[in-house]
Write an enzyme that holds these catalytic residues in place. Structure first.
Site, PDB file in Angstrom:
ATOM      1  N   THR A  13       0.205  -8.182  -6.163  1.00 31.64           N
ATOM      2  CA  THR A  13       0.374  -9.500  -6.777  1.00 31.64           C
ATOM      3  C   THR A  13       0.491  -9.393  -8.285  1.00 31.64           C
ATOM      4  O   THR A  13       1.348 -10.032  -8.903  1.00 31.64           O
ATOM      5  CB  THR A  13      -0.796 -10.425  -6.384  1.00 31.64           C
ATOM      6  OG1 THR A  13      -0.782 -10.628  -4.974  1.00 31.64           O
ATOM      7  CG2 THR A  13      -0.682 -11.769  -7.080  1.00 31.64           C
TER       8      THR A  13
ATOM      9  N   ASN B 186       6.301  -8.243   5.843  1.00 28.24           N
ATOM     10  CA  ASN B 186       4.903  -8.057   6.228  1.00 28.24           C
ATOM     11  C   ASN B 186       4.553  -8.737   7.539  1.00 28.24           C
ATOM     12  O   ASN B 186       3.614  -8.334   8.225  1.00 28.24           O
ATOM     13  CB  ASN B 186       3.980  -8.572   5.121  1.00 28.24           C
ATOM     14  CG  ASN B 186       4.286 -10.004   4.732  1.00 28.24           C
ATOM     15  OD1 ASN B 186       5.416 -10.329   4.386  1.00 28.24           O
ATOM     16  ND2 ASN B 186       3.294 -10.874   4.784  1.00 28.24           N
TER      17      ASN B 186
ATOM     18  N   GLN C 124       4.919  -2.875   2.179  1.00 25.38           N
ATOM     19  CA  GLN C 124       4.844  -2.433   3.571  1.00 25.38           C
ATOM     20  C   GLN C 124       5.625  -1.154   3.834  1.00 25.38           C
ATOM     21  O   GLN C 124       5.510  -0.580   4.915  1.00 25.38           O
ATOM     22  CB  GLN C 124       5.338  -3.548   4.497  1.00 25.38           C
ATOM     23  CG  GLN C 124       4.476  -4.800   4.488  1.00 25.38           C
ATOM     24  CD  GLN C 124       3.061  -4.540   4.969  1.00 25.38           C
ATOM     25  OE1 GLN C 124       2.805  -3.588   5.709  1.00 25.38           O
ATOM     26  NE2 GLN C 124       2.125  -5.376   4.538  1.00 25.38           N
TER      27      GLN C 124
ATOM     28  N   SER D 278       0.763  -1.787  -3.211  1.00 25.14           N
ATOM     29  CA  SER D 278      -0.658  -2.139  -3.106  1.00 25.14           C
ATOM     30  C   SER D 278      -1.395  -1.061  -2.330  1.00 25.14           C
ATOM     31  O   SER D 278      -1.018  -0.723  -1.207  1.00 25.14           O
ATOM     32  CB  SER D 278      -0.811  -3.489  -2.397  1.00 25.14           C
ATOM     33  OG  SER D 278      -2.139  -3.935  -2.454  1.00 25.14           O
TER      34      SER D 278
ATOM     35  N   HIS E 122      -4.423  -1.008  -0.896  1.00 25.67           N
ATOM     36  CA  HIS E 122      -5.249  -1.318   0.275  1.00 25.67           C
ATOM     37  C   HIS E 122      -4.418  -1.514   1.540  1.00 25.67           C
ATOM     38  O   HIS E 122      -4.978  -1.629   2.631  1.00 25.67           O
ATOM     39  CB  HIS E 122      -6.123  -2.557   0.004  1.00 25.67           C
ATOM     40  CG  HIS E 122      -5.415  -3.860   0.075  1.00 25.67           C
ATOM     41  ND1 HIS E 122      -5.435  -4.658   1.202  1.00 25.67           N
ATOM     42  CD2 HIS E 122      -4.681  -4.523  -0.850  1.00 25.67           C
ATOM     43  CE1 HIS E 122      -4.744  -5.753   0.971  1.00 25.67           C
ATOM     44  NE2 HIS E 122      -4.285  -5.703  -0.266  1.00 25.67           N
TER      45      HIS E 122
ATOM     46  N   THR F   4      -9.450  -1.287 -19.230  1.00 29.15           N
ATOM     47  CA  THR F   4      -9.901   0.042 -18.821  1.00 29.15           C
ATOM     48  C   THR F   4      -9.483   0.314 -17.389  1.00 29.15           C
ATOM     49  O   THR F   4      -9.673  -0.515 -16.497  1.00 29.15           O
ATOM     50  CB  THR F   4     -11.430   0.160 -18.937  1.00 29.15           C
ATOM     51  OG1 THR F   4     -11.802  -0.114 -20.289  1.00 29.15           O
ATOM     52  CG2 THR F   4     -11.902   1.548 -18.546  1.00 29.15           C
TER      53      THR F   4
ATOM     54  N   CYS G 261      -2.832 -13.981   3.934  1.00 32.07           N
ATOM     55  CA  CYS G 261      -2.997 -14.971   2.871  1.00 32.07           C
ATOM     56  C   CYS G 261      -2.873 -16.397   3.387  1.00 32.07           C
ATOM     57  O   CYS G 261      -3.388 -17.330   2.788  1.00 32.07           O
ATOM     58  CB  CYS G 261      -1.962 -14.740   1.774  1.00 32.07           C
ATOM     59  SG  CYS G 261      -2.076 -13.086   1.039  1.00 32.07           S
TER      60      CYS G 261
END
Length: 757
Positions: free
Chosen positions: A71, A159, A187, A207, A209, A245, A334
């Site tokens: 995102t 997705n 994906q 992404s 995860h 950071t 989502c």
């Protein structure tokens, strides 16, 4: 054992990734911006991961930035492209007018386009690129608009459906276009060969995860020469392109996953993934013979299966799979909580029932083969459970027993099926068009005789489906096929009662809501069981009487007549139940609704009652389902007292000697498959599905006991609403098990009371 098949939503973190993250937190904890030895070690680790990512993604040049996830990557890409467009406008250069995105894109893309287009005051036209029934982009449409586009956003693979985009075709369609090109590649990572440098892709977000790394880490590829504007300014990290950071534990974990992907030590090959997908497809076909796969017209990721089952809602399928400890979803995570039809399938032009009942099953490239085998066995068991519940079109001789009153709800409208197991006869009250197939299947599967299909009144918000139900029933299962001997509400002409074995139905004319409003009274050997009152009385509401077919002056007298016939304590079953309250009584509504109290206690005459009621019904808004509101709510049914009881509190109260009855309110197809909390011999258990809970309410109300009812379901949501409803009916000693089965403690975490079945 949990079988997790929702990898497109997120994946478990691999042991190697966990170990790398822990090492980065415990040993290599330096700040990569520090110039001392500890910081230099962190910088070396980050550089190593970035270099590995370049090899895996085929991106030897350009920027590769660590971000919090896809995102943020999408936001950065869109901001960068639109900022460049604004600079062109400010310098007087020719300005593209269109921002294009695939109609099946993740919602993060169109939302980002709208957000930055508004914020930067570009006022460009945002258009969705249509897709065909195969889910792939309309390249001719794109080709025609590409010369006027400033940014084009597409996906590598979808997705929800797993459909693989024709990136080569899109590239050709964009030839000569001034547009920048973003490809959502979330994906694709680990499932498709990525050659970012081989195509003119300007931005590609990833992404972690979605591929066994922790949440909170991702990548954004930016082609060399593509404009980039930092979304986050600050300390100048990532070459001042993404300040803040760096998330070193996340970067280390992502690096471990990329290493496994690069070496091929753990991840399955394309052929192995295809074989796993075919095994799951075969199991699904065995379980649900009428299954329709929603993405079978184009190349798809073998790890994603999107399907619908005729006559079975996605909610039923999700509850069924979850009860079997198989985790799947109804689409994008989502949007899962919104329970709306899939916009992805709608964009493909699929039938409405497929869009509304779709389920997504997805596994990852590191899913063990043994887990796939176990999933196939459980999927077949799910199919058997659904067949035994007569919820599929496949005939099943082992149908489970049924309750006397069965309740169905569609967008707040309620339909009832009354069944008598001794005579094998049934009656349907207030049939709904959406339930025709399900009700016909119920009767055919169980070989019951349909005696009558009744409406409580002429409905304003839907058409009665009585005729369609009669037509769907074989002659051998119907009392008659001659509709002429029944009145407009379905009652057999010349009959005072309808007999169902030892049960009988009588009717009571109660005009007001409509001229033909009728209550049906169900009796057995012990007397009145329940009254089906349509919209005359609802929990917390009265049916409106401002229709052309209403008789408002007769409403008050009808309520008095109903009270005289059934009394104040009879269970009233409404035709609408917007707040999931199941039932009411006149006694409760007298206490809750001032208008009801006034007319039934004699302080208001019929004319005044009609006038006061008309005042309530002015400008009634549609329901939350965007349907006609059939009544004005007086008691909003929003109880404030908490009904939830945590397992730890339950254990403590059992230790203090309190008595409980554990009530499983899941549907039969769920609780026959799944585990249920166990609390020892001292706690009695009951299985009372919410679809037939009205059968148990009179017994609970009449019982003289100090035991507390503890309702539970899969997540605690359904049971909490039911507990509130039962308290409203007078069952104050009712609670809901917080978190349901999903949050029940594991055996090693629970007290001596709790073990898993």
């Amino acid at each position: 054992m949990e079988i997790y098949l929702d990898a497109n939503a997120t994946t478990p973190v691999l042991p190697e990734a966990r170990a790398a993250a822990i090492a980065a937190m415990s040993a290599d904890y330096g700040n990569p911006s520090s110039i001392h030895g500890t910081g230099l070690k962190a910088r070396a680790l980050m550089d190593e991961v970035r270099a590995r990512a370049r090899r895996v993604l085929g991106a030897p040049t350009g920027e590769l930035l660590f971000m919090s996830g896809a995102t943020e990557g999408i936001q950065t890409a869109v901001l960068s492209a639109l900022t460049a467009l604004r600079k062109r406008r400010e310098s007087g250069e020719p300005m593209p007018q269109l921002l294009l995105y695939g109609a099946t894109e993740h919602k993060a893309v169109p939302e980002a386009l709208r957000h930055w287009n508004d914020l930067l005051r570009l006022n460009l036209q945002i258009l969705a690129i249509p897709v065909g029934p195969d889910g792939r982009h309309d390249l001719q449409w794109l080709r025609e608009r590409a010369p006027r586009a400033g940014l084009v956003c597409t996906m590598a693979a979808n997705n929800e459906t797993g459909i693989i985009s024709d990136l080569d075709g899109i590239q050709t369609a964009l030839t000569g276009s001034p547009a920048l090109w973003m490809v959502d590649s979330v994906q694709a990572l680990g499932k498709l060969p990525l050659r970012l440098a081989d195509r003119p892709i300007d931005y590609a977000p990833f992404s972690g995860h979605k591929l066994y790394a922790p949440k909170g880490i991702g990548l954004l590829y930016v082609r060399a020469g593509a404009p980039i504007t930092p979304l986050m300014a600050g300390g100048g990290q990532e070459g001042a392109l993404r300040s803040g950071t760096e998330n070193m534990p996340g970067i280390a974990a992502l690096g471990a996953v990329l290493e496994l992907l690069e070496t091929g030590d753990l991840f399955k090959s394309a052929n192995e993934l295809h074989a796993c997908g075919e095994r799951l497809k075969s199991a699904l076909r065995d379980a649900f013979p009428q299954i329709v796969f929603n993405a079978d017209r184009a190349p798809c990721l073998p790890t994603t299966l999107n399907f619908s089952v005729p006559g079975v809602s996605s909610k039923v399928l999700l509850d069924l799979f979850d009860a079997a400890n198989i985790r799947v979803s109804g689409g994008s995570a989502c949007g899962a909580s919104k329970a709306k039809p899939s916009y992805v399938l709608e964009a493909m032009g699929l039938d409405a029932w497929r869009c509304a009942s779709a389920v997504r099953l997805s596994f990852g490239p590191a899913t063990p083969s043994g887990l796939i085998d176990e999933a196939c066995e459980r999927i077949r068991a799910c199919g058997a459970s659904l067949r035994d519940s007569c919820l599929t079109q496949t005939f099943q001789r082992n149908a489970m027993p049924v309750e006397r009153i069965n309740r169905y709800v569609v967008d707040g409208s309620v339909c009832y099926l009354i069944a008598d197991s001794s005579s094998r006869r049934c009656v349907i009250i207030d049939p709904l068009p959406q339930l025709t197939q399900q009700l016909v299947q119920w009767i055919r599967c169980r070989s019951y005789i349909l005696t009558a299909v009744l409406d409580t009144h002429s409905h304003g918000d839907h058409a009665s489906s009585a005729t369609d139900i009669w037509r769907g029933i074989p002659a051998v299962l119907a009392d008659t096929t001659d509709f002429r001997d029944r009145d407009s509400l379905g009652w057999p002409l010349g009959s005072q009662e309808i007999h169902l074995g030892e049960q009988r139905l009588s009717r009571l004319h109660i005009p007001g809501h409509t001229r033909d409003s009728t209550a049906y009274l169900l009796h057995d050997a012990n007397g009145l069981c329940a009254a089906f009152v349509g919209d005359t009385v609802m929990p917390g509401a009265l049916g409106r009487s401002d229709f052309d077919v209403s008789e408002p002056q007769k409403y008050g007298p009808s309520l008095k007549h109903l009270l005289a016939v059934v009394g104040s304590d009879a269970l009233l079953l409404p035709g609408h139940d917007y707040d999931e309250r199941y039932a009411c009584t006149l006694g409760i509504e007298i206490a809750r609704q001032p208008l009801v109290a006034s007319v039934l206690k004699g302080s208001m005459d019929a004319k005044s009652f009609a006038a006061a009621k008309a005042h309530l019904e002015r400008d009634l808004a549609p329901t939350e389902y965007e349907t006609l509101a059939c009544g004005a709510r007086v008691d909003a049914c929003r109880e404030t007292a908490s009904v939830e009881l945590k397992p730890s509190e339950l254990f403590a109260r059992i230790d203090r000697g309190e008595r409980f009855v554990l009530v499983d309110v899941r549907e039969p197809y769920e609780h026959r498959l799944g585990v249920a909390p166990q609390l020892g011999e001292q706690v009695r258990r009951e299985a009372v599905p919410l679809s037939s809970i009205v059968n148990a309410i009179p017994g609970w109300l009449a019982a003289e006991t100090d035991a507390t009812l503890v309702l539970f379901c899969r997540s605690g949501n359904r049971s909490a609403k039911a507990a509130q409803a039962l308290r409203r009916l007078g069952l104050e000693r009712t609670v809901s098990l917080a978190g349901g089965v999903a949050l029940w403690p594991e055996p090693k975490q629970a007290s001596r009371h709790a073990v898993s079945a």
